[in-house]
Enzyme design. Sequence first.
Site, PDB file in Angstrom:
ATOM      1  N   ASN A 258       0.716  -1.119  -0.243  1.00  0.00           N
ATOM      2  CA  ASN A 258      -0.083   0.116  -0.065  1.00  0.00           C
ATOM      3  C   ASN A 258       1.068   1.320  -0.060  1.00  0.00           C
ATOM      4  O   ASN A 258       2.105   1.187   0.003  1.00  0.00           O
ATOM      5  CB  ASN A 258      -1.089  -0.236   1.448  1.00  0.00           C
ATOM      6  CG  ASN A 258      -0.207   0.092   2.673  1.00  0.00           C
ATOM      7  OD1 ASN A 258       0.355   0.876   2.883  1.00  0.00           O
ATOM      8  ND2 ASN A 258      -0.555  -1.177   3.146  1.00  0.00           N
TER       9      ASN A 258
ATOM     10  N   ASP B 294      -4.308  -5.998   4.914  1.00  0.00           N
ATOM     11  CA  ASP B 294      -5.261  -6.658   5.669  1.00  0.00           C
ATOM     12  C   ASP B 294      -5.052  -8.454   5.154  1.00  0.00           C
ATOM     13  O   ASP B 294      -5.593  -9.191   6.016  1.00  0.00           O
ATOM     14  CB  ASP B 294      -6.490  -6.390   5.344  1.00  0.00           C
ATOM     15  CG  ASP B 294      -6.837  -4.842   6.099  1.00  0.00           C
ATOM     16  OD1 ASP B 294      -6.568  -5.040   7.252  1.00  0.00           O
ATOM     17  OD2 ASP B 294      -7.169  -3.988   5.390  1.00  0.00           O
TER      18      ASP B 294
END
Length: 401
Positions: A214, A282
């Site tokens: 990310n 995640d």
Amino acid sequence: MIGKRILLIVGGGIAAYKACELVRLIRRQGAEVTCVLTEGGAHFVTAMTLAALSENPVHTTLWDLRNEVEMGHIQLSRQADLVVVCPATADLMARMAAGIADDLATTLLLATDKPVLAVPAMNVRMWQHPATVRNIATLRDHGVAVLDPDEGVMACGEYGPGRLPEPEAVMVAISDALTTAHPQPLEKPLAGRHILITAGPTHEPIDPVRYIANRSSGKQGFAIAAAAARAGAKVTLVAGPVTLSTPHGVTRIDVETARQMAAAIDAALPADVAIMVAAVADWRSADQAQQKIKKDGSGTVPPLRLVENPDILADLCKSAHRPPLVIGFAAETNDVLAHAQAKLARKGADWIVANDVATHQMGGEINALHIVSAAGVESLPEMPKDAAAAVLVQRIADALA
Ligand code: C5P
């Protein structure tokens, strides 16, 4: 260093290129830099480079009449909190020691009423020459802080003392010089506390060359680690893959994946405070190919199956070794406060620090944080990440007091 003003005089030596990095580091600490480039310095770096990095005009000449009207050299030398000469060449220091004022740099140095830090860099023989030794002694006698150069291989191929210390070491000297010049209350509100911080993204491999990641830069977490260390805490920083240098006084553990981060956190406990700033992935790929997955030309797309990563924050909150104060972060694109409130309950954290990554993109220099706890919400104004870190650390110190 937040809000401090540094006048940086860049002398003419090959080490001048390190002054560019120094400008970036100073600004990253929240201070402002104005550069003065000597004629010699301009042979090594350009005024354009320093202007772009400092976001301030660069001063090069004593005879700039426009500036003399708008801002005289006396004023330029006095509006700073600290004057740094980096690199300080043998010639520049000789002229400083003799009180010569034949260019803008030496005129400013003679006119200033502010502390001066000189960071020498030169050939080993020049450094050891009795004239230089005498000049350094004179400068120190005049109250100039002169940093000792590093020892090593020189740009000219010789070996010995004379290398410019790395910009990180110069930063420590700058911060010390500012503290000596402007003594801060020697208050260390987090002395004796262990603060555990995560920062950056995680990388979750798909095969040896591809990974899920990310946009987290790690800047906010690193700024918090730096602020906590300044406040006297023992700081352990578990960092995902980022390109930031380790703040002074911080113990850093580098990890790549969420599971490595979880293990590093476990190993670093107990702690008084945990601040989970990392943007942990995640999900990770369920299968990790040992060899690069090949495109075979048939148009067949390999399946990417995801499995959930451990929730480090939630697990920490449930663990027997839960720190007394656990703070999570929430990067949200919408309904920031509502999501933060929900996260507070779901994760079991004491505070959630939320930021809107739609208005302040991940990886930027500015943040506007909302500190959400059972007691309510404190919304901080937009500010540089270092400043936001300082406020958060102050709130933590208040909570532990
Ligand atoms: O659930 P979400 O990722 O939005 O929560 C963010 C907070 O949870 C951050 O403090 C982050 O460090 C932490 N987190 C974690 N482990 C995960 C995901 C998030 O510790 N797997």
